[in-house]
Design a protein around this motif. Structure first.
Motif, mmCIF file in Angstrom:
data_model
loop_
_atom_site.group_PDB
_atom_site.id
_atom_site.type_symbol
_atom_site.label_atom_id
_atom_site.label_comp_id
_atom_site.label_asym_id
_atom_site.label_seq_id
_atom_site.Cartn_x
_atom_site.Cartn_y
_atom_site.Cartn_z
ATOM 1 N N VAL D 81 -30.287 -17.874 -30.038
ATOM 2 C CA VAL D 81 -29.949 -18.418 -28.717
ATOM 3 C C VAL D 81 -29.050 -19.652 -28.808
ATOM 4 O O VAL D 81 -27.997 -19.695 -28.169
ATOM 5 C CB VAL D 81 -31.223 -18.730 -27.903
ATOM 6 C CG1 VAL D 81 -30.863 -19.468 -26.624
ATOM 7 C CG2 VAL D 81 -31.974 -17.455 -27.583
ATOM 8 N N PRO D 82 -29.414 -20.674 -29.581
ATOM 9 C CA PRO D 82 -28.608 -21.894 -29.523
ATOM 10 C C PRO D 82 -27.347 -21.831 -30.353
ATOM 11 O O PRO D 82 -26.562 -22.774 -30.336
ATOM 12 C CB PRO D 82 -29.554 -22.962 -30.083
ATOM 13 C CG PRO D 82 -30.434 -22.213 -31.002
ATOM 14 C CD PRO D 82 -30.577 -20.837 -30.440
ATOM 15 N N GLU D 83 -27.147 -20.763 -31.072
ATOM 16 C CA GLU D 83 -25.992 -20.699 -31.956
ATOM 17 C C GLU D 83 -24.700 -20.945 -31.180
ATOM 18 O O GLU D 83 -23.890 -21.774 -31.545
ATOM 19 C CB GLU D 83 -25.940 -19.332 -32.640
ATOM 20 C CG GLU D 83 -25.411 -19.391 -34.039
ATOM 21 C CD GLU D 83 -25.640 -18.066 -34.762
ATOM 22 O OE1 GLU D 83 -24.659 -17.466 -35.185
ATOM 23 O OE2 GLU D 83 -26.816 -17.641 -34.863
ATOM 24 N N GLN D 84 -24.582 -20.235 -30.103
ATOM 25 C CA GLN D 84 -23.389 -20.367 -29.267
ATOM 26 C C GLN D 84 -23.325 -21.761 -28.629
ATOM 27 O O GLN D 84 -22.334 -22.460 -28.737
ATOM 28 C CB GLN D 84 -23.445 -19.304 -28.151
ATOM 29 C CG GLN D 84 -22.206 -19.197 -27.303
ATOM 30 C CD GLN D 84 -21.172 -18.257 -27.935
ATOM 31 O OE1 GLN D 84 -19.985 -18.504 -27.867
ATOM 32 N NE2 GLN D 84 -21.644 -17.195 -28.568
ATOM 33 N N ASN D 85 -24.438 -22.104 -27.980
ATOM 34 C CA ASN D 85 -24.433 -23.352 -27.221
ATOM 35 C C ASN D 85 -24.139 -24.583 -28.068
ATOM 36 O O ASN D 85 -23.436 -25.486 -27.627
ATOM 37 C CB ASN D 85 -25.804 -23.574 -26.560
ATOM 38 C CG ASN D 85 -26.014 -22.626 -25.413
ATOM 39 O OD1 ASN D 85 -26.098 -21.425 -25.628
ATOM 40 N ND2 ASN D 85 -26.067 -23.154 -24.202
ATOM 41 N N MET D 128 -34.133 -26.288 -27.164
ATOM 42 C CA MET D 128 -33.830 -27.043 -28.379
ATOM 43 C C MET D 128 -34.910 -28.075 -28.673
ATOM 44 O O MET D 128 -35.419 -28.154 -29.786
ATOM 45 C CB MET D 128 -32.481 -27.773 -28.217
ATOM 46 C CG MET D 128 -31.273 -26.885 -28.333
ATOM 47 S SD MET D 128 -31.263 -25.961 -29.892
ATOM 48 C CE MET D 128 -31.068 -27.291 -31.074
ATOM 49 N N ILE D 129 -35.253 -28.852 -27.664
ATOM 50 C CA ILE D 129 -36.161 -29.965 -27.914
ATOM 51 C C ILE D 129 -37.597 -29.486 -28.096
ATOM 52 O O ILE D 129 -38.315 -29.942 -28.973
ATOM 53 C CB ILE D 129 -36.084 -30.983 -26.751
ATOM 54 C CG1 ILE D 129 -34.706 -31.644 -26.749
ATOM 55 C CG2 ILE D 129 -37.185 -32.038 -26.890
ATOM 56 C CD1 ILE D 129 -34.560 -32.735 -25.731
ATOM 57 N N LEU D 130 -38.015 -28.541 -27.261
ATOM 58 C CA LEU D 130 -39.431 -28.182 -27.268
ATOM 59 C C LEU D 130 -39.770 -26.987 -28.149
ATOM 60 O O LEU D 130 -40.906 -26.822 -28.571
ATOM 61 C CB LEU D 130 -39.914 -27.918 -25.841
ATOM 62 C CG LEU D 130 -39.721 -29.051 -24.824
ATOM 63 C CD1 LEU D 130 -40.253 -28.628 -23.462
ATOM 64 C CD2 LEU D 130 -40.417 -30.310 -25.299
ATOM 65 N N GLU D 131 -38.814 -26.133 -28.432
ATOM 66 C CA GLU D 131 -39.166 -24.925 -29.174
ATOM 67 C C GLU D 131 -38.544 -24.848 -30.558
ATOM 68 O O GLU D 131 -39.207 -24.530 -31.532
ATOM 69 C CB GLU D 131 -38.752 -23.674 -28.386
ATOM 70 C CG GLU D 131 -39.416 -23.537 -27.028
ATOM 71 C CD GLU D 131 -40.942 -23.420 -27.128
ATOM 72 O OE1 GLU D 131 -41.413 -22.867 -28.141
ATOM 73 O OE2 GLU D 131 -41.647 -23.898 -26.215
ATOM 74 N N ILE D 132 -37.244 -25.094 -30.599
ATOM 75 C CA ILE D 132 -36.541 -24.775 -31.835
ATOM 76 C C ILE D 132 -36.685 -25.848 -32.901
ATOM 77 O O ILE D 132 -36.947 -25.547 -34.063
ATOM 78 C CB ILE D 132 -35.053 -24.505 -31.528
ATOM 79 C CG1 ILE D 132 -34.964 -23.197 -30.736
ATOM 80 C CG2 ILE D 132 -34.246 -24.433 -32.805
ATOM 81 C CD1 ILE D 132 -33.608 -22.755 -30.408
ATOM 82 N N ARG D 133 -36.536 -27.097 -32.494
ATOM 83 C CA ARG D 133 -36.536 -28.144 -33.496
ATOM 84 C C ARG D 133 -37.910 -28.458 -34.043
ATOM 85 O O ARG D 133 -38.342 -29.601 -34.089
ATOM 86 C CB ARG D 133 -35.885 -29.391 -32.913
ATOM 87 C CG ARG D 133 -34.382 -29.405 -33.223
ATOM 88 C CD ARG D 133 -33.870 -30.764 -33.042
ATOM 89 N NE ARG D 133 -34.972 -31.615 -32.583
ATOM 90 C CZ ARG D 133 -34.799 -32.672 -31.828
ATOM 91 N NH1 ARG D 133 -33.594 -32.975 -31.439
ATOM 92 N NH2 ARG D 133 -35.828 -33.398 -31.477
ATOM 93 N N ARG D 134 -38.659 -27.420 -34.353
ATOM 94 C CA ARG D 134 -39.939 -27.615 -35.009
ATOM 95 C C ARG D 134 -40.000 -26.576 -36.121
ATOM 96 O O ARG D 134 -39.474 -25.510 -36.002
ATOM 97 C CB ARG D 134 -41.104 -27.304 -34.078
ATOM 98 C CG ARG D 134 -40.919 -27.424 -32.626
ATOM 99 C CD ARG D 134 -42.192 -26.903 -32.070
ATOM 100 N NE ARG D 134 -42.920 -26.418 -33.250
ATOM 101 C CZ ARG D 134 -44.135 -25.979 -33.290
ATOM 102 N NH1 ARG D 134 -44.811 -25.923 -32.209
ATOM 103 N NH2 ARG D 134 -44.702 -25.548 -34.400
ATOM 104 N N GLY D 135 -40.689 -26.902 -37.129
ATOM 105 C CA GLY D 135 -40.784 -25.945 -38.214
ATOM 106 C C GLY D 135 -39.533 -25.995 -39.054
ATOM 107 O O GLY D 135 -38.426 -26.151 -38.535
ATOM 108 N N ALA D 143 -27.712 -23.099 -35.801
ATOM 109 C CA ALA D 143 -27.755 -24.107 -34.755
ATOM 110 C C ALA D 143 -27.814 -25.496 -35.365
ATOM 111 O O ALA D 143 -27.116 -26.421 -34.920
ATOM 112 C CB ALA D 143 -28.968 -23.877 -33.856
ATOM 113 N N TYR D 144 -28.613 -25.621 -36.413
ATOM 114 C CA TYR D 144 -28.703 -26.916 -37.078
ATOM 115 C C TYR D 144 -27.356 -27.317 -37.666
ATOM 116 O O TYR D 144 -26.904 -28.446 -37.504
ATOM 117 C CB TYR D 144 -29.766 -26.865 -38.182
ATOM 118 C CG TYR D 144 -29.790 -28.100 -39.026
ATOM 119 C CD1 TYR D 144 -30.276 -29.291 -38.510
ATOM 120 C CD2 TYR D 144 -29.316 -28.081 -40.328
ATOM 121 C CE1 TYR D 144 -30.282 -30.443 -39.283
ATOM 122 C CE2 TYR D 144 -29.319 -29.223 -41.110
ATOM 123 C CZ TYR D 144 -29.802 -30.404 -40.588
ATOM 124 O OH TYR D 144 -29.810 -31.544 -41.343
#
Lengths: 222, 222, 222, 222
Positions: D81-85, D128-135, D143-144
């Motif tokens: 999902v965030p790859e594009q954004n 990004m803040i609540l789901e992805i940037r964990r783990g 995305a990173y």
DNA sequence: GATGAATGAGTTTTCATTCAT
DNA sequence: GATGAATGAAAACTCATTCAT
């Protein structure tokens, strides 16, 4: 919702209509039907609460998850079981009544028919009497609607008997109907529970004797 | 096990004997009685499987463990509930029949009495009809034995009616009994489920009309 | 509910009061505390959804059912974890600030303290940042209320700094607080995720440098 | 892997290159894009674990199986999902910075831009803040890498500011960057969770005030 | 490439029953 | 006899993933 139907033909048509509909989608995927058949068996054997979905799945030869593809939940499955049978039941009754003249004969036939159906559909009957017809949910179910039609059929026969002067005019048709259904059900419970055989013909005679002639000696009623 | 009793007096004595026994140990520790009373209420309200021991304990004001001091397990408690009521029921019936002459009048009284008892003991009735009288266990219970006495009482009345020439001789007493019990039960189910009121007097009349006189016109039976 | 508190002493008293309460019932059954400790560990390690109750039970050395004696459900347990820590946290902060003069020094201490607490309470911190502070439920939790006190403490320090002429008067205290908290949190995430060590003293210096002096050359602000 | 880039132009070129690549295969089958768009929405709304593939499929108007044609598994889809954004984000930032002179102005713009982007891309930001940037998985994702470019862009601006004498020389650029990102993020969380509006312009002023001038009175720093 | 029916492993939660106090 | 904390087995239900069409 079935509104109160009073004409024999109306009842007949209603039953035929629903029966035909059901027959058409009877083969909608053998999976669903297999699940219902398995459910009928296990629910009748063990009762609702002691039946596990896993047992039904095993009996039906499907995975547990598959059951949830077709039914919302366990209760939903329970109520799905009699949907088919109840209308089939009403339809059978109708067929058996074909060509029979007179309310008396029809009532006798109804009594015979119901005992016979109970005998040949023990699982279904156990399920209906011992599991389903409890709790207010039943009265909102399709099965209830279908049985209502059957029940109306009996009412109609009684009323026509009264109209035609074949039955005494001062009986309450609802009570007569409840007597027929209640008596048969009450007699059936020990049979259902213990699995004994039912001596149908004798029973029909004995029940009709009371229903038609009553207990009182003739001259006592004067 | 109660063997088949046929004499009115035998039945009476048996009922009286058990009723007296039960009354005597009625106060054996208020705890046990409070638990049974709580169980009757909750079982009737929620059904056996949806009742928790914890809810009964709370209602009875005892700890959960205490229940297991008095009863083997949940099922045991269920069957303990109607033990008292059933014999009380038979005893009440007996009292109500005192001084009534004739099988016809007695039967009418029985019908009235049972409807009235159902009305005034809704919890007990729900429990009996919807929870207990299913599964073979019931037929081994004390409650069954007690009700058997009541049932024998009805049988005896019918037989005496036949013997005394008040009731036609060619009816099957068992069937008559089952008709009475079955009809009342069948009529009662919707009331129990929905909690509606029961118009007893009309019902008694309507039922007796059919039981005693039957549906057929007199001259048709010849 | 904590209303907005502005006096240093008010905040202090509130924190002390709650901290004392919590300490008192800290030993209310070692079972509960063991469950919370186990939950903190496993939730932090695996995240809320990938933690199973069974794993927590195992870690705590109790049966699964026991957990449900103390907590309504899994979510309830999650929110129970930080209840103790959050107030302890605020209380620690208070203690560390004792005897420190001046807003600047206090803020520096706060920054040091928080980084140090994060370092020494990695599980708690992971849980708070990565699991709990999401979803509107958090803002209704005890943990939120407790942290609010800590957050008010910072606000109060900033306001007192402004009042005492130690801090420039045209800054928004809320923003300053959010900068302190946000910066530390943002810096901490990779550490939490990868388990690296935190070079606290350098960090404190670097952060304070910016917070107190800003990026601009002095003469550029004129 | 992107190695550390320090020159403004290098960062610019890298961002432009990736942005162009992505734009080109942007229309590689509308299916994939519809799935990603649906995933962004549902993941942001419900969170990763409470989102079902079936819900995404429904929203995207494709079959569940189809999703597995384009993505390995659920986690894979999340990170897609965030790859594009993220690159679009970096590219937007770049565009906004065109023609702006001086590190101070650029940083102010960055702050404004990021708040504005958060405001206008709430779903992406929540994700990004609540789901992805964990783990730890995140730090291996595209995305990173993309956000790293954006992060490097900020670093570069700060370094150029120092080099050009516009920013004091003794600050740690990494810390400044983390302060900017951390502050904005920390402020944003309640907004994201509750869906409140963000008063961007005031915020930018307040943040810049502290970042550029600091809390200390000028004469206190001497 | 696209579908969606079928799967079954995996998880939370409940609750009758026990037993140390 | 009374308690109620602790247990742990058992069951409904969910859902990511597969695969035959």
């Amino acid at each position: 919702m079935t509104k109160s139907v009073v004409k024999m033909n109306d009842v007949q048509n209603e039953i035929k209509k629903i029966a035909t509909n059901l027959k058409n989608n009877k083969d909608e995927g053998s999976k669903k039907r297999r699940i219902i058949a398995a459910a009928e068996q296990i629910f009748a054997q063990k009762g609702f609460f002691e039946t596990t979905i896993s047992a039904i799945a095993k009996e039906a030869g499907v995975a547990e998850g598959t059951i949830y593809e077709y039914f919302e939940n366990k209760k939903d499955l329970l109520y799905a079981v009699p949907e088919q049978n109840t209308i089939e039941y009403a339809d059978f009754a109708l067929n058996h009544l074909q060509g029979i003249k007179g309310a008396t004969n029809k009532i006798r036939k109804i009594i015979w028919f119901q005992l016979d159906y109970f005998r040949t559909h023990r699982n279904y009957t156990k399920l209906m009497i011992l599991e389903i017809r409890r709790g207010p949910d039943y009265f909102k179910s399709k099965a209830y609607e279908n049985l209502k039609l059957y029940s109306d059929l009996i009412l109609t026969i009684i009323r026509e008997g009264i109209r035609d002067g074949e039955i005494v005019s001062d009986v309450n048709p609802y009570i007569v109907r409840d007597m027929i259904l209640g008596t048969i059900e009450h007699i059936s419970i020990p049979w259902l529970v213990f699995g004994r055989e039912i001596p149908i013909d004798d029973l029909v005679e004995d029940i009709c004797k009371v229903i038609f002639s009553g207990l009182s000696l003739k001259d006592m009623t004067f």
